[in-house]
Design a protein around this motif. Structure first.
Motif, short mmCIF file in Angstrom:
data_model
loop_
_atom_site.label_atom_id
_atom_site.label_comp_id
_atom_site.label_asym_id
_atom_site.label_seq_id
_atom_site.Cartn_x
_atom_site.Cartn_y
_atom_site.Cartn_z
N VAL A 67 0.88 -1.17 0.00
CA VAL A 67 0.00 0.00 0.00
C VAL A 67 0.91 1.21 0.00
O VAL A 67 1.75 1.36 0.89
N GLY A 68 0.78 2.05 -1.01
CA GLY A 68 1.67 3.20 -1.09
C GLY A 68 1.10 4.30 -1.94
O GLY A 68 -0.08 4.28 -2.31
N GLU A 69 1.96 5.27 -2.24
CA GLU A 69 1.57 6.40 -3.08
C GLU A 69 2.76 6.80 -3.95
O GLU A 69 3.88 6.88 -3.46
N ILE A 70 2.45 7.02 -5.21
CA ILE A 70 3.46 7.53 -6.14
C ILE A 70 3.20 9.02 -6.31
O ILE A 70 2.07 9.44 -6.52
N GLY A 71 4.25 9.80 -6.16
CA GLY A 71 4.16 11.25 -6.35
C GLY A 71 5.22 11.67 -7.34
O GLY A 71 6.38 11.25 -7.24
N ALA A 72 4.85 12.48 -8.33
CA ALA A 72 5.81 12.91 -9.35
C ALA A 72 5.36 14.22 -9.98
O ALA A 72 4.17 14.53 -10.01
N THR A 73 6.33 14.95 -10.49
CA THR A 73 6.06 16.13 -11.31
C THR A 73 6.68 15.85 -12.67
O THR A 73 7.89 15.65 -12.78
N VAL A 74 5.82 15.78 -13.69
CA VAL A 74 6.27 15.39 -15.03
C VAL A 74 5.99 16.48 -16.04
O VAL A 74 5.10 17.31 -15.86
N THR A 75 6.75 16.47 -17.12
CA THR A 75 6.56 17.40 -18.23
C THR A 75 6.34 16.59 -19.49
O THR A 75 7.16 15.73 -19.83
N GLN A 76 5.22 16.86 -20.17
CA GLN A 76 4.86 16.18 -21.40
C GLN A 76 4.52 17.23 -22.45
O GLN A 76 4.11 18.35 -22.11
N PRO A 77 4.62 16.90 -23.74
CA PRO A 77 4.20 17.86 -24.77
C PRO A 77 2.68 17.92 -24.89
O PRO A 77 2.00 16.89 -24.79
N CYS A 78 2.15 19.11 -25.07
CA CYS A 78 0.71 19.31 -25.29
C CYS A 78 0.31 18.60 -26.58
O CYS A 78 1.03 18.69 -27.59
N VAL A 79 -0.83 17.93 -26.59
CA VAL A 79 -1.28 17.21 -27.78
C VAL A 79 -1.70 18.16 -28.89
O VAL A 79 -1.70 17.78 -30.06
N ALA A 80 -2.03 19.40 -28.56
CA ALA A 80 -2.48 20.35 -29.57
C ALA A 80 -1.37 21.27 -30.06
O ALA A 80 -1.27 21.55 -31.25
N THR A 81 -0.51 21.74 -29.14
CA THR A 81 0.47 22.76 -29.50
C THR A 81 1.92 22.31 -29.35
O THR A 81 2.83 23.02 -29.77
N GLN A 83 3.57 22.44 -26.77
CA GLN A 83 4.19 23.20 -25.69
C GLN A 83 4.33 22.28 -24.47
O GLN A 83 3.52 21.38 -24.28
N PRO A 84 5.36 22.50 -23.63
CA PRO A 84 5.51 21.66 -22.44
C PRO A 84 4.35 21.86 -21.46
O PRO A 84 3.94 22.98 -21.19
N VAL A 85 3.83 20.76 -20.95
CA VAL A 85 2.75 20.78 -19.96
C VAL A 85 3.27 20.09 -18.70
O VAL A 85 3.68 18.93 -18.75
N VAL A 86 3.30 20.82 -17.60
CA VAL A 86 3.77 20.27 -16.32
C VAL A 86 2.56 19.76 -15.55
O VAL A 86 1.57 20.47 -15.38
N THR A 87 2.64 18.51 -15.08
CA THR A 87 1.54 17.88 -14.35
C THR A 87 2.06 17.30 -13.04
O THR A 87 3.11 16.67 -13.02
N PRO A 149 -2.13 15.25 -22.56
CA PRO A 149 -1.88 16.51 -21.84
C PRO A 149 -2.18 17.70 -22.73
O PRO A 149 -1.90 17.67 -23.93
N ARG A 150 -2.77 18.71 -22.14
CA ARG A 150 -3.18 19.87 -22.93
C ARG A 150 -2.78 21.15 -22.20
O ARG A 150 -3.08 21.32 -21.02
N ALA A 151 -2.11 22.04 -22.92
CA ALA A 151 -1.71 23.33 -22.35
C ALA A 151 -2.95 24.19 -22.13
O ALA A 151 -3.97 24.04 -22.82
N LYS A 152 -2.85 25.08 -21.16
CA LYS A 152 -3.97 25.97 -20.87
C LYS A 152 -4.27 26.80 -22.11
O LYS A 152 -3.36 27.34 -22.74
N ASP A 153 -5.54 26.92 -22.47
CA ASP A 153 -6.02 27.69 -23.62
C ASP A 153 -5.52 27.15 -24.95
O ASP A 153 -5.50 27.89 -25.94
N ALA A 154 -5.12 25.91 -25.04
CA ALA A 154 -4.67 25.33 -26.30
C ALA A 154 -5.87 24.96 -27.15
O ALA A 154 -6.81 24.32 -26.68
N GLU A 155 -5.84 25.39 -28.39
CA GLU A 155 -6.91 25.05 -29.33
C GLU A 155 -6.30 24.63 -30.64
O GLU A 155 -5.26 25.15 -31.04
N LEU A 156 -6.94 23.70 -31.30
CA LEU A 156 -6.48 23.29 -32.62
C LEU A 156 -6.98 24.29 -33.65
O LEU A 156 -8.13 24.70 -33.64
N GLU A 157 -6.07 24.67 -34.53
CA GLU A 157 -6.48 25.55 -35.62
C GLU A 157 -7.16 24.70 -36.68
O GLU A 157 -6.97 23.50 -36.77
N ARG A 158 -7.95 25.35 -37.50
CA ARG A 158 -8.65 24.66 -38.57
C ARG A 158 -7.67 24.40 -39.70
O ARG A 158 -7.05 25.30 -40.22
#
Length: 191
Positions: A67-81, A83-87, A149-158
């Motif tokens: 019984v435990g807990e995993i804690g981490a701070t990760v950086t992934q690329p936003c699926v739309a832009t 840009q790095p997304v920290v989670t 992962p999605r950056a804040k205010d990330a939108e796909l352009e048409r």
């Protein structure tokens, strides 16, 4: 008994060496040099920190419950832009290591395909000869990563793609009633 497996990332821990009369706490963190290797293995940009802590509780004479807990701070690329997304990830982890674990039964169907029925309890597995807590942390972290992962205010352009000389397909064209609209427009032109 060595406590290395309870405190060191990547160390092997023999559960049979642990006293079955008490709970054993663990707390492991990768060294700074191991973080990028872990990020590369998980297919993400970076990991700022990881901590896996909890306890191993005896279940009878030879079984164990983690019984435990995993804690981490990760950086992934936003699926739309891209840009790095920290989670920040904080997830509970539970596993049962059972000496008499029944392996999954595979059956052949009439088509010759292999069919395996998954058990309802996916937190139980066979008691290993040696447990590597960092492997459990790796699996738990992989399962906890945001799939999109999605950056804040990330939108796909048409965007529109088509062969030269043809009209590009739009979002409106692929809607269920787009064909009826085209038919209506064609009939109206004919009148």
């Amino acid at each position: 008994m060595s406590k290395t497996g309870l405190t060191e990332w990547g160390a092997s821990l023999r559960l049979s060496d642990l006293s079955a009369s008490r709970t054993h706490k663990f707390n492991i963190e990768p060294a700074a040099g191991q973080l990028q290797a872990l990020a590369d293995d998980l297919g993400i940009e970076a990991i700022r920190k990881v901590r896996f802590s909890g306890e191993l509780r005896p279940l009878g004479q030879s079984d164990w419950r983690l019984v435990g807990e995993i804690g981490a701070t990760v950086t992934q690329p936003c699926v739309a832009t891209l840009q790095p997304v920290v989670t920040r990830i904080d997830e509970p982890v539970e596993r049962n290591y059972l000496a008499n674990f029944k392996e999954l039964d595979a059956e052949l169907t009439e088509d010759g395909e292999t069919e395996i029925e998954m058990p309802e309890d996916d937190s139980s597995e066979a008691l290993p000869a040696a447990l590597i807590l960092s492997d459990v942390a790796h699996e738990a972290l992989l399962l906890a990563l945001p799939p999109y992962p999605r950056a804040k205010d990330a939108e796909l352009e048409r965007t529109q793609f088509t062969e030269g000389g043809k009209e590009a397909l739009t979002d409106d064209d692929v809607k269920p009633f787009a064909g009826l609209k085209a038919l209506r427009d064609k009939l109206e032109k004919g009148n």
